[in-house]
Enzyme design. Structure first.
Site, PDB file in Angstrom:
ATOM      1  N   HIS A 141     -12.682  70.264  68.508  1.00 34.97           N
ATOM      2  CA  HIS A 141     -12.021  68.953  68.642  1.00 34.97           C
ATOM      3  C   HIS A 141     -11.541  68.306  70.300  1.00 34.97           C
ATOM      4  O   HIS A 141     -10.979  69.315  71.039  1.00 34.97           O
ATOM      5  CB  HIS A 141     -11.463  69.167  67.720  1.00 34.97           C
ATOM      6  CG  HIS A 141     -10.733  67.484  67.124  1.00 34.97           C
ATOM      7  ND1 HIS A 141      -9.422  66.616  68.067  1.00 34.97           N
ATOM      8  CD2 HIS A 141     -11.053  66.316  66.209  1.00 34.97           C
ATOM      9  CE1 HIS A 141      -9.699  65.997  67.415  1.00 34.97           C
ATOM     10  NE2 HIS A 141     -10.270  65.773  67.165  1.00 34.97           N
ATOM     11  N   ASP A 218      -8.636  77.028  65.466  1.00 33.92           N
ATOM     12  CA  ASP A 218      -8.312  75.584  64.881  1.00 33.92           C
ATOM     13  C   ASP A 218      -8.653  74.981  63.362  1.00 33.92           C
ATOM     14  O   ASP A 218     -10.091  75.320  62.910  1.00 33.92           O
ATOM     15  CB  ASP A 218      -9.082  74.501  65.737  1.00 33.92           C
ATOM     16  CG  ASP A 218      -9.096  72.698  65.390  1.00 33.92           C
ATOM     17  OD1 ASP A 218      -8.402  72.859  64.334  1.00 33.92           O
ATOM     18  OD2 ASP A 218      -9.586  72.172  66.770  1.00 33.92           O
ATOM     19  N   GLN A 221      -9.683  71.749  59.455  1.00 32.73           N
ATOM     20  CA  GLN A 221     -10.714  71.439  58.277  1.00 32.73           C
ATOM     21  C   GLN A 221     -10.708  72.878  57.652  1.00 32.73           C
ATOM     22  O   GLN A 221     -11.432  72.538  56.375  1.00 32.73           O
ATOM     23  CB  GLN A 221     -11.838  70.789  59.391  1.00 32.73           C
ATOM     24  CG  GLN A 221     -11.979  69.920  59.752  1.00 32.73           C
ATOM     25  CD  GLN A 221     -11.915  68.713  59.347  1.00 32.73           C
ATOM     26  OE1 GLN A 221     -11.802  68.438  57.625  1.00 32.73           O
ATOM     27  NE2 GLN A 221     -11.071  67.359  59.661  1.00 32.73           N
ATOM     28  N   LYS A 244      -4.696  67.006  56.878  1.00 33.48           N
ATOM     29  CA  LYS A 244      -6.733  67.222  56.727  1.00 33.48           C
ATOM     30  C   LYS A 244      -6.692  67.701  54.773  1.00 33.48           C
ATOM     31  O   LYS A 244      -8.164  68.185  54.578  1.00 33.48           O
ATOM     32  CB  LYS A 244      -6.835  68.164  56.717  1.00 33.48           C
ATOM     33  CG  LYS A 244      -6.893  68.280  58.847  1.00 33.48           C
ATOM     34  CD  LYS A 244      -7.523  66.443  58.925  1.00 33.48           C
ATOM     35  CE  LYS A 244      -7.687  66.573  60.170  1.00 33.48           C
ATOM     36  NZ  LYS A 244      -8.394  65.053  60.628  1.00 33.48           N
ATOM     37  N   CYS A 382     -14.137  62.615  68.083  1.00 31.26           N
ATOM     38  CA  CYS A 382     -13.263  63.562  68.671  1.00 31.26           C
ATOM     39  C   CYS A 382     -13.566  64.824  68.910  1.00 31.26           C
ATOM     40  O   CYS A 382     -13.385  65.298  69.865  1.00 31.26           O
ATOM     41  CB  CYS A 382     -11.789  64.020  68.614  1.00 31.26           C
ATOM     42  SG  CYS A 382     -11.092  61.935  68.161  1.00 31.26           S
TER      43      CYS A 382
HETATM   44  C1  LIG Z   1     -11.620  69.748  64.095  1.00 35.54           C
HETATM   45  C2  LIG Z   1      -9.959  69.190  64.652  1.00 35.54           C
HETATM   46  N1  LIG Z   1      -8.953  69.663  64.772  1.00 35.54           N
HETATM   47  C3  LIG Z   1      -8.178  68.701  65.380  1.00 35.54           C
HETATM   48  C4  LIG Z   1      -7.659  68.151  64.631  1.00 35.54           C
HETATM   49  C5  LIG Z   1      -6.221  66.968  65.658  1.00 35.54           C
HETATM   50  O1  LIG Z   1      -5.281  67.475  63.895  1.00 35.54           O
HETATM   51  P1  LIG Z   1      -4.031  66.499  64.320  1.00 35.54           P
HETATM   52  O2  LIG Z   1      -4.670  64.802  65.267  1.00 35.54           O
HETATM   53  O3  LIG Z   1      -4.538  66.016  62.530  1.00 35.54           O
HETATM   54  O4  LIG Z   1      -3.437  67.002  64.872  1.00 35.54           O
HETATM   55  C6  LIG Z   1      -8.905  66.913  63.855  1.00 35.54           C
HETATM   56  C7  LIG Z   1      -8.499  66.359  63.630  1.00 35.54           C
HETATM   57  O5  LIG Z   1      -9.318  64.747  63.037  1.00 35.54           O
HETATM   58  C8  LIG Z   1     -10.200  68.217  63.811  1.00 35.54           C
HETATM   59  O6  LIG Z   1     -10.430  67.709  63.020  1.00 35.54           O
END
Ligand SMILES: Cc1ncc(COP(=O)(O)O)c(C=O)c1O
Length: 424
Positions: A141, A218, A221, A244, A382
């Site tokens: 992401h 990360d 998900q 999430k 993203c």
């Molecule tokens: C895999 C992953 N990493 C990071 C993020 C970023 O999360 P946040 O916007 O809650 O900081 C997301 C959100 O879509 C995500 O799906």
């Protein structure tokens, strides 16, 4: 109500005592799922973007504002003590749920993005030097790419990338050959938001540690689909966002190994993160407060604690099994469309279906489905570098959670037939 696969009956009367997943009872806990959208019952298939919230989370957030809205850690009065107890209780719940060794290893953040930025700025700026390598997966992401690019610019470190195969898996041979003594940090999604791929992170941590690199996972998900045990994974940092996994937006946590966090300087200064301040010098607070400058999202943290309790109650292993069945069903349904190409067909996948349709822009798919009450995500999710890897600008993505049903997927298939009709 305890929800396990052996509960006797759901609120809607669906039979659940035969080991079936109690989806009707789970759905009944989510007020928004009763909504109508554009004249149709809502079919919510955008849980990777954010999940709907169960009543217990909504009540926990409202309960704070209604009954004991006060700042934490600072007051001697009753409301402040109650708020502090609930706030620190959430830390305890999180710690137990992910099996961290110590409450001080759980730093409350604004979410995954904030957690990654904390590691990049606090650890990265102090520990990276020119020529050092930051190895990121090709399915990251943007929130696990951009902070590292910023730190790379400041330190002279370089970002290298683990390639992704046509099936949407990481090329593990390439991973091993990219690891070397210059690799200082590996950043990888536990579960890909764009494709659903579940990466073999435990093995990847082992390989990274063998060359002396740290690993930041990360986990944005992962928690709604899998049991996460940070000590079993042996990762150094694990960042995630509560929204999430059925919690409030704008709040999450970063797990970090005690020795690492203890040795890192904070990157945000302010109230609550200090022991003493003079104009000459500031003494930082102990963990975890050192990394929690300013008034935190108290209601959000308390709501996150309720989301953790919800996850405990539903039994995430049963969720994983149920979602596996939904995924297989959805994959078969979408496979019947000759116009559809699935992006991400990994052997080990969470319940996410990214796809493109020949001759139809993903945004048009999303708009026409919305007219039928079906919510999917369209865009690059993203993950622009990943989209580029597949030669795409965007996909449509149906992402499922424990409250989805086969009927939702039938509605999606019927909706997609309508999309084709509009364009034929
Ligand atoms: C895999 C992953 N990493 C990071 C993020 C970023 O999360 P946040 O916007 O809650 O900081 C997301 C959100 O879509 C995500 O799906």
């Amino acid at each position: 109500m305890m929800m396990t696969t052996t509960s006797s009956v759901s609120k809607s009367g669906a039979a659940v005592g035969d080991g079936a997943f109690p989806v009707a009872a789970i759905r009944a806990e989510f007020p928004a799922l009763k909504r109508m959208v554009n004249g149709h019952p809502l079919v919510y298939l955008d849980s990777s973007a954010t999940t709907q919230k169960p009543r217990c989370v909504i009540d926990a957030v409202c309960g704070f504002y209604e009954n004991y809205s006060a700042n934490v850690h600072r007051g001697v009065h009753t409301l402040s003590q109650e708020a502090t107890a609930a706030f620190e209780g959430a830390r305890q719940s999180v710690r137990e749920y992910v099996n961290a060794a110590d409450n001080r290893e759980i730093i409350f953040t604004r979410g995954t993005t904030d957690g990654v930025n904390l590691v990049a700025n606090s650890w990265g700026r102090a520990n990276l030097q020119a020529g050092d390598e930051i190895l990121l997966s090709g399915m990251e992401h943007h929130s696990d790419i951009v902070p590292w690019q910023m730190v790379a610019k400041q330190t002279g470190a370089v970002v290298r990338v683990i390639p992704v195969t046509d099936a949407g898996e990481l090329d593990l041979e390439a991973y091993e050959s990219l690891l070397n003594e210059r690799t200082k940090l590996v950043g990888c999604v536990h579960v890909s938001n764009a494709m659903g791929t579940i990466n073999p992170v435990k093995m990847m941590v082992e390989k990274a540690h063998a060359v002396g690199a740290l690993v930041l996972l990360d986990g944005a998900q992962a928690l709604p689909h899998l049991r996460v045990d940070v000590r079993e994974l042996d990762c150094d940092f694990y960042a995630t966002s509560a929204h999430k996994w059925f919690g409030p937006t704008g709040v999450g946590f970063l797990y970090g190994r005690y020795d690492l966090l203890n040795g890192m300087d904070p990157w945000l200064g302010g109230g609550d993160m200090i022991k003493s301040v003079t104009f000459e010098e500031t003494l930082y607070n102990d963990l975890p407060n050192k990394f929690e400058a300013g008034t935190p999202n108290i209601a959000g943290v308390i709501g996150m604690g309720a989301a953790i309790e919800f996850l405990q109650r539903v039994n995430v292993d049963a969720v994983a099994k149920y979602e596996g069945e939904l995924l297989a069903y959805a994959t078969k349904l979408l496979g019947e469309f000759e116009q559809i190409r699935l992006i991400g067909t990994a052997g080990n996948k969470a319940s996410v279906l990214s796809f493109v349709m020949e001759g139809i822009h993903p945004h048009d798919i999303g708009t026409i489905l919305d007219q039928q009450g079906i919510a999917v995500r369209t865009g690059h999710h993203c993950t622009q570098p990943l989209m580029e890897r597949f030669g795409l600008a965007a996909t449509a993505r149906a992402s499922l959670a424990m409250y989805n049903t086969k009927e939702d997927l039938d509605a999606l298939a019927a909706g997609l037939k309508n999309v084709i009709k509009v364009f034929s």
